[in-house]
Design a protein around this motif. Sequence first.
Motif, PDB file in Angstrom:
ATOM      1  N   GLN A 235       0.831  -1.201   0.000  1.00 24.98           N
ATOM      2  CA  GLN A 235       0.000   0.000   0.000  1.00 24.98           C
ATOM      3  C   GLN A 235       0.872   1.259   0.000  1.00 24.98           C
ATOM      4  O   GLN A 235       0.567   2.244  -0.689  1.00 24.98           O
ATOM      5  CB  GLN A 235      -0.929  -0.003   1.212  1.00 24.98           C
ATOM      6  CG  GLN A 235      -2.022  -1.067   1.159  1.00 24.98           C
ATOM      7  CD  GLN A 235      -2.803  -1.165   2.460  1.00 24.98           C
ATOM      8  OE1 GLN A 235      -2.744  -0.265   3.290  1.00 24.98           O
ATOM      9  NE2 GLN A 235      -3.517  -2.264   2.643  1.00 24.98           N
ATOM     10  N   LEU A 236       1.963   1.229   0.775  1.00 22.63           N
ATOM     11  CA  LEU A 236       2.877   2.375   0.816  1.00 22.63           C
ATOM     12  C   LEU A 236       3.475   2.632  -0.569  1.00 22.63           C
ATOM     13  O   LEU A 236       3.527   3.786  -1.029  1.00 22.63           O
ATOM     14  CB  LEU A 236       3.990   2.119   1.828  1.00 22.63           C
ATOM     15  CG  LEU A 236       5.107   3.164   1.879  1.00 22.63           C
ATOM     16  CD1 LEU A 236       4.559   4.517   2.313  1.00 22.63           C
ATOM     17  CD2 LEU A 236       6.223   2.707   2.827  1.00 22.63           C
ATOM     18  N   ALA A 237       3.919   1.572  -1.233  1.00 17.55           N
ATOM     19  CA  ALA A 237       4.499   1.725  -2.564  1.00 17.55           C
ATOM     20  C   ALA A 237       3.484   2.326  -3.542  1.00 17.55           C
ATOM     21  O   ALA A 237       3.825   3.185  -4.366  1.00 17.55           O
ATOM     22  CB  ALA A 237       5.016   0.381  -3.074  1.00 17.55           C
ATOM     23  N   ARG A 238       2.234   1.902  -3.426  1.00  8.02           N
ATOM     24  CA  ARG A 238       1.196   2.453  -4.307  1.00  8.02           C
ATOM     25  C   ARG A 238       0.945   3.933  -4.000  1.00  8.02           C
ATOM     26  O   ARG A 238       0.811   4.759  -4.915  1.00  8.02           O
ATOM     27  CB  ARG A 238      -0.103   1.646  -4.167  1.00  8.02           C
ATOM     28  CG  ARG A 238      -0.053   0.288  -4.858  1.00  8.02           C
ATOM     29  CD  ARG A 238      -1.451  -0.313  -4.978  1.00  8.02           C
ATOM     30  NE  ARG A 238      -2.010  -0.659  -3.677  1.00  8.02           N
ATOM     31  CZ  ARG A 238      -1.879  -1.834  -3.092  1.00  8.02           C
ATOM     32  NH1 ARG A 238      -1.166  -2.802  -3.678  1.00  8.02           N
ATOM     33  NH2 ARG A 238      -2.434  -2.078  -1.913  1.00  8.02           N
ATOM     34  N   ARG A 239       0.871   4.287  -2.716  1.00 13.07           N
ATOM     35  CA  ARG A 239       0.631   5.688  -2.341  1.00 13.07           C
ATOM     36  C   ARG A 239       1.735   6.603  -2.856  1.00 13.07           C
ATOM     37  O   ARG A 239       1.484   7.757  -3.220  1.00 13.07           O
ATOM     38  CB  ARG A 239       0.515   5.826  -0.817  1.00 13.07           C
ATOM     39  CG  ARG A 239      -0.756   5.278  -0.225  1.00 13.07           C
ATOM     40  CD  ARG A 239      -1.025   5.881   1.141  1.00 13.07           C
ATOM     41  NE  ARG A 239       0.107   5.745   2.052  1.00 13.07           N
ATOM     42  CZ  ARG A 239       0.320   4.691   2.839  1.00 13.07           C
ATOM     43  NH1 ARG A 239      -0.536   3.670   2.818  1.00 13.07           N
ATOM     44  NH2 ARG A 239       1.364   4.652   3.647  1.00 13.07           N
ATOM     45  N   LEU A 240       2.964   6.092  -2.856  1.00 13.29           N
ATOM     46  CA  LEU A 240       4.103   6.904  -3.290  1.00 13.29           C
ATOM     47  C   LEU A 240       4.306   6.859  -4.796  1.00 13.29           C
ATOM     48  O   LEU A 240       5.253   7.470  -5.317  1.00 13.29           O
ATOM     49  CB  LEU A 240       5.378   6.426  -2.575  1.00 13.29           C
ATOM     50  CG  LEU A 240       5.387   6.538  -1.047  1.00 13.29           C
ATOM     51  CD1 LEU A 240       6.691   5.997  -0.479  1.00 13.29           C
ATOM     52  CD2 LEU A 240       5.185   7.990  -0.616  1.00 13.29           C
ATOM     53  N   GLY A 241       3.441   6.142  -5.498  1.00 14.24           N
ATOM     54  CA  GLY A 241       3.567   6.051  -6.948  1.00 14.24           C
ATOM     55  C   GLY A 241       4.741   5.203  -7.401  1.00 14.24           C
ATOM     56  O   GLY A 241       5.261   5.393  -8.512  1.00 14.24           O
ATOM     57  N   LEU A 242       5.156   4.241  -6.561  1.00 11.04           N
ATOM     58  CA  LEU A 242       6.335   3.434  -6.864  1.00 11.04           C
ATOM     59  C   LEU A 242       5.989   1.987  -7.204  1.00 11.04           C
ATOM     60  O   LEU A 242       6.889   1.209  -7.560  1.00 11.04           O
ATOM     61  CB  LEU A 242       7.301   3.438  -5.666  1.00 11.04           C
ATOM     62  CG  LEU A 242       7.867   4.807  -5.266  1.00 11.04           C
ATOM     63  CD1 LEU A 242       8.616   4.694  -3.941  1.00 11.04           C
ATOM     64  CD2 LEU A 242       8.782   5.342  -6.351  1.00 11.04           C
ATOM     65  N   ALA A 243       4.727   1.622  -7.068  1.00 12.76           N
ATOM     66  CA  ALA A 243       4.347   0.225  -7.312  1.00 12.76           C
ATOM     67  C   ALA A 243       4.560  -0.128  -8.781  1.00 12.76           C
ATOM     68  O   ALA A 243       4.459   0.726  -9.665  1.00 12.76           O
ATOM     69  CB  ALA A 243       2.890   0.001  -6.920  1.00 12.76           C
ATOM     70  N   GLY A 244       4.883  -1.393  -9.007  1.00 11.23           N
ATOM     71  CA  GLY A 244       5.091  -1.842 -10.383  1.00 11.23           C
ATOM     72  C   GLY A 244       6.558  -1.896 -10.735  1.00 11.23           C
ATOM     73  O   GLY A 244       7.311  -2.680 -10.160  1.00 11.23           O
TER      74      GLY A 244
END
Length: 377
Positions: A235-244
């Motif tokens: 969830q943190l990675a997604r919030r920071l725009g880093l997921a993927g």
Amino acid sequence: MRIGVVTSAYHPDVGGVETHARRLCAALVAAGDEVEVLTQHAVGTDETIDGVLVRRFPLTVAASNYRFSRALWHYLSGHAGRYDVLHAHSYHALAALPAALTNSVPLVFTPHYHGTGHSLLRRALHPIYRPVGRRIVARSSRLICVTHAERELLIQHFPEAADRIVVIPNGTDPASLVGRLGVEPAVEPGRSILCVGRLEKYKRVDRVIRAMRHLGDDHRLEVVGAGPARDELEQLARRLGLAGDRVRFHGRLAEEAFAGRMSAAAAAVSASAHEAFGMAVADALAAGLPTVASFIPAHRELAVMAGSGVPLWLVNPDDEVALAEALRVASATPRADLGRHPLPTWSDVVLETREVYASVAPRVRLIQQSGAGATER
């Protein structure tokens, strides 16, 4: 020797204790010993791994904080006498308790001691558990710490054990996992930073994810491991725009897949707040991988063991800018010569551990021979 190794979990479960126990047991078998692992699992089974008989006893209490198997207690009460030595692992798990209280077989204890719990509940239970831990420590003929830092912490809480503690660092394999499995070095675009370990809050993987914001898009974080913090970290990675593409979660990997990750990595990182040793850091250094690690006692001791010239940067993970800069430098640094690091191997560990076994089980005599050791009664 006939050795019973008691541990809360074992391969394919992932964690520092699990990795330590598996490598030690495999090396003991290679040295000529007869080894059985006594552990607990959701389902009771027997299987052989690396020449080691693994007996899994069904859990009576499956709570993640303190798992408990009544069947394991019952087995040790009636069958411990078949072993020359019992070797229990982890102060922070209940599995060591039946090894200490249900029999009179010589006991060696490797506590993997952190001195605290790693969740609110564990921290609250830790002082309450102290009398139980004291019973295990008192029952142990020898205690093996994996660093001098762990030894000093253990003595702070159990000073009566000081004269029974020996320090035997964890081993590494100078022939890297990549080389053993014959995996060709992977070529991937950008710079891959490898973060390996059980996903618990105290591992502070969240700091590493936040630091990725300060690195260019050509840097990506590869997180290998499973644990209760994974959902929160994703969830943190997604919030920071880093997921993927920037932060990828691989979960547990089979050996060959992990070797592929190692071969592709430009650097490794461990931001952990507590370690008895720091096996992820040691393994990365043994593979010649430039490594960034938290400035904790275990990692500082590893830095001294590894010696000057080893590509290791110690930082405060709470300073995400400094952490990012260390990762930038590490990922741009060439891999080190695999044949030059002075860290101990698992062969070294087994030689010292078998001497500890022989010292507490006087009816066992060790015979040294070239290649592998042997035993004689």
